[in-house]
Design an enzyme around this catalytic site. Sequence first.
Site, PDB file in Angstrom:
ATOM      1  N   GLU A  13       0.867  -1.157   0.000  1.00  0.00           N
ATOM      2  CA  GLU A  13       0.000   0.000   0.000  1.00  0.00           C
ATOM      3  C   GLU A  13       0.907   1.209   0.000  1.00  0.00           C
ATOM      4  O   GLU A  13       1.823   1.292   0.813  1.00  0.00           O
ATOM      5  CB  GLU A  13      -0.865  -0.051   1.267  1.00  0.00           C
ATOM      6  CG  GLU A  13      -2.021   0.883   1.229  1.00  0.00           C
ATOM      7  CD  GLU A  13      -3.091   0.500   2.262  1.00  0.00           C
ATOM      8  OE1 GLU A  13      -3.339  -0.704   2.473  1.00  0.00           O
ATOM      9  OE2 GLU A  13      -3.656   1.421   2.834  1.00  0.00           O
ATOM     10  N   ASP A 128       9.070  11.904  -9.581  1.00  0.00           N
ATOM     11  CA  ASP A 128       9.027  11.360  -8.222  1.00  0.00           C
ATOM     12  C   ASP A 128       9.992  10.185  -8.075  1.00  0.00           C
ATOM     13  O   ASP A 128       9.649   9.165  -7.484  1.00  0.00           O
ATOM     14  CB  ASP A 128       7.581  10.953  -7.884  1.00  0.00           C
ATOM     15  CG  ASP A 128       7.380  10.706  -6.387  1.00  0.00           C
ATOM     16  OD1 ASP A 128       8.174  11.236  -5.576  1.00  0.00           O
ATOM     17  OD2 ASP A 128       6.439   9.974  -6.035  1.00  0.00           O
TER      18      ASP A 128
HETATM   19  P1  ADP Z   1       4.893   4.008  -2.783  1.00  0.00           P
HETATM   20  O1  ADP Z   1       3.778   4.994  -2.560  1.00  0.00           O
HETATM   21  O2  ADP Z   1       5.604   3.614  -1.537  1.00  0.00           O
HETATM   22  O3  ADP Z   1       5.779   4.353  -3.939  1.00  0.00           O
HETATM   23  P2  ADP Z   1       3.463   2.105  -4.375  1.00  0.00           P
HETATM   24  O4  ADP Z   1       2.069   2.598  -4.297  1.00  0.00           O
HETATM   25  O5  ADP Z   1       4.197   2.295  -5.657  1.00  0.00           O
HETATM   26  O6  ADP Z   1       4.257   2.627  -3.141  1.00  0.00           O
HETATM   27  O7  ADP Z   1       3.494   0.576  -4.035  1.00  0.00           O
HETATM   28  C1  ADP Z   1       3.197   0.092  -2.743  1.00  0.00           C
HETATM   29  C2  ADP Z   1       3.922  -1.213  -2.501  1.00  0.00           C
HETATM   30  O8  ADP Z   1       3.445  -2.207  -3.412  1.00  0.00           O
HETATM   31  C3  ADP Z   1       5.416  -1.151  -2.755  1.00  0.00           C
HETATM   32  O9  ADP Z   1       6.116  -0.758  -1.619  1.00  0.00           O
HETATM   33  C4  ADP Z   1       5.729  -2.583  -3.132  1.00  0.00           C
HETATM   34  O10 ADP Z   1       5.873  -3.369  -1.967  1.00  0.00           O
HETATM   35  C5  ADP Z   1       4.495  -3.031  -3.855  1.00  0.00           C
HETATM   36  N1  ADP Z   1       4.634  -2.936  -5.325  1.00  0.00           N
HETATM   37  C6  ADP Z   1       4.462  -1.833  -6.101  1.00  0.00           C
HETATM   38  N2  ADP Z   1       4.656  -2.101  -7.406  1.00  0.00           N
HETATM   39  C7  ADP Z   1       4.945  -3.426  -7.479  1.00  0.00           C
HETATM   40  C8  ADP Z   1       5.252  -4.325  -8.565  1.00  0.00           C
HETATM   41  N3  ADP Z   1       5.285  -3.922  -9.845  1.00  0.00           N
HETATM   42  N4  ADP Z   1       5.508  -5.610  -8.251  1.00  0.00           N
HETATM   43  C9  ADP Z   1       5.468  -6.021  -6.965  1.00  0.00           C
HETATM   44  N5  ADP Z   1       5.203  -5.241  -5.911  1.00  0.00           N
HETATM   45  C10 ADP Z   1       4.934  -3.948  -6.151  1.00  0.00           C
END
Ligand code: ADP
Length: 305
Positions: A13, A128
């Site tokens: 998340e 970002d």
């Molecule tokens: P943030 O706001 O921390 O950048 P994201 O919304 O991009 O986080 O993603 C939340 C979490 O979901 C990440 O910390 C990661 O654990 C997981 N995640 C995001 N994108 C991927 C992906 N392509 N494959 C696997 N896990 C992902």
Amino acid sequence: MSTAYTKEKKVGEGTYAVVYLGKQIATGRNIAIKEIKTGAFKDGLDMSAIREMKYLQELKHQNIIELVDVFADKEKNLNLILEFLPSDLEMIINDKKLMIVPADIKSWMLMTLRGLHHCHRNGILHRDLKPNNLLISPEGYVKIADFGLARSLGMPNEKLTSNVVTRWYRGPELLFGAQHYSPAVDIWAVGIIFAELMLRTPYLPGKDDADQLVVTFQALGTPTEEKWPGVSHLPNYNNLTVYPEPSRQELRNRFPAATESALDLMCGMLALNPNNRLDTEACLLHGYFKELPEPTEPENLPKKS
Ligand code: ADP
């Protein structure tokens, strides 16, 4: 939800999104479903965000995460179907059991700059970049995630998690509230990530937006009209304490493991005036990438156990 994918479990998340592990039914391969809440968008879910995402799908590159599909579901949330990449550079930096050598840093920098170059050449800014947006494939490749997304998203009014929006990678022009910015914002972020890889700790960790300016200028000097014509007219520019630029010797002491060309490249990326910052091409042609050690092959890079 589309019928082409299954949604299995929540894996993460972030500030704007909830991420699920799923499968592409036709192929059986793992995918990540990133569901971005409509409320996260500045002016509702605008079509331009979707168009940009669609365009990004065409932008295939070894160092950019593959966007498999994008659609709005019936709740009007934007769903991004992405390749599933369970590791990122932040996890590697924070795993103190892992040893990181200069050749590894060069390899991550090279892959990041190649992915960034591809996007900038196609007119897309990231805005970002931070270590947890640099995902790592099982083969060790850096894959830049969330390209073009920052533009459509507003500042989160309600945080989805305890995650705070990271300001540590924001260039001075963003901190000053400049309305028009350039690819140089991404170069700044990569310069800060370069420093963090060498230090193994965040380089400029401001506590809030005001502190971010102070921390940045204490470390790198305060921009003046002389060095950056027009800076004093930017929206958030107030009377600032003028800190001097660090001397070369001070930088050597701060980054004892850096070679002279590593320091040159970092300084070129962290020029306060965005017009003086190197672009991706100049970074990729820099002497740092020509001198030894050669960058570590992706498959030999340190990874999460
Ligand atoms: P943030 O706001 O921390 O950048 P994201 O919304 O991009 O986080 O993603 C939340 C979490 O979901 C990440 O910390 C990661 O654990 C997981 N995640 C995001 N994108 C991927 C992906 N392509 N494959 C696997 N896990 C992902």
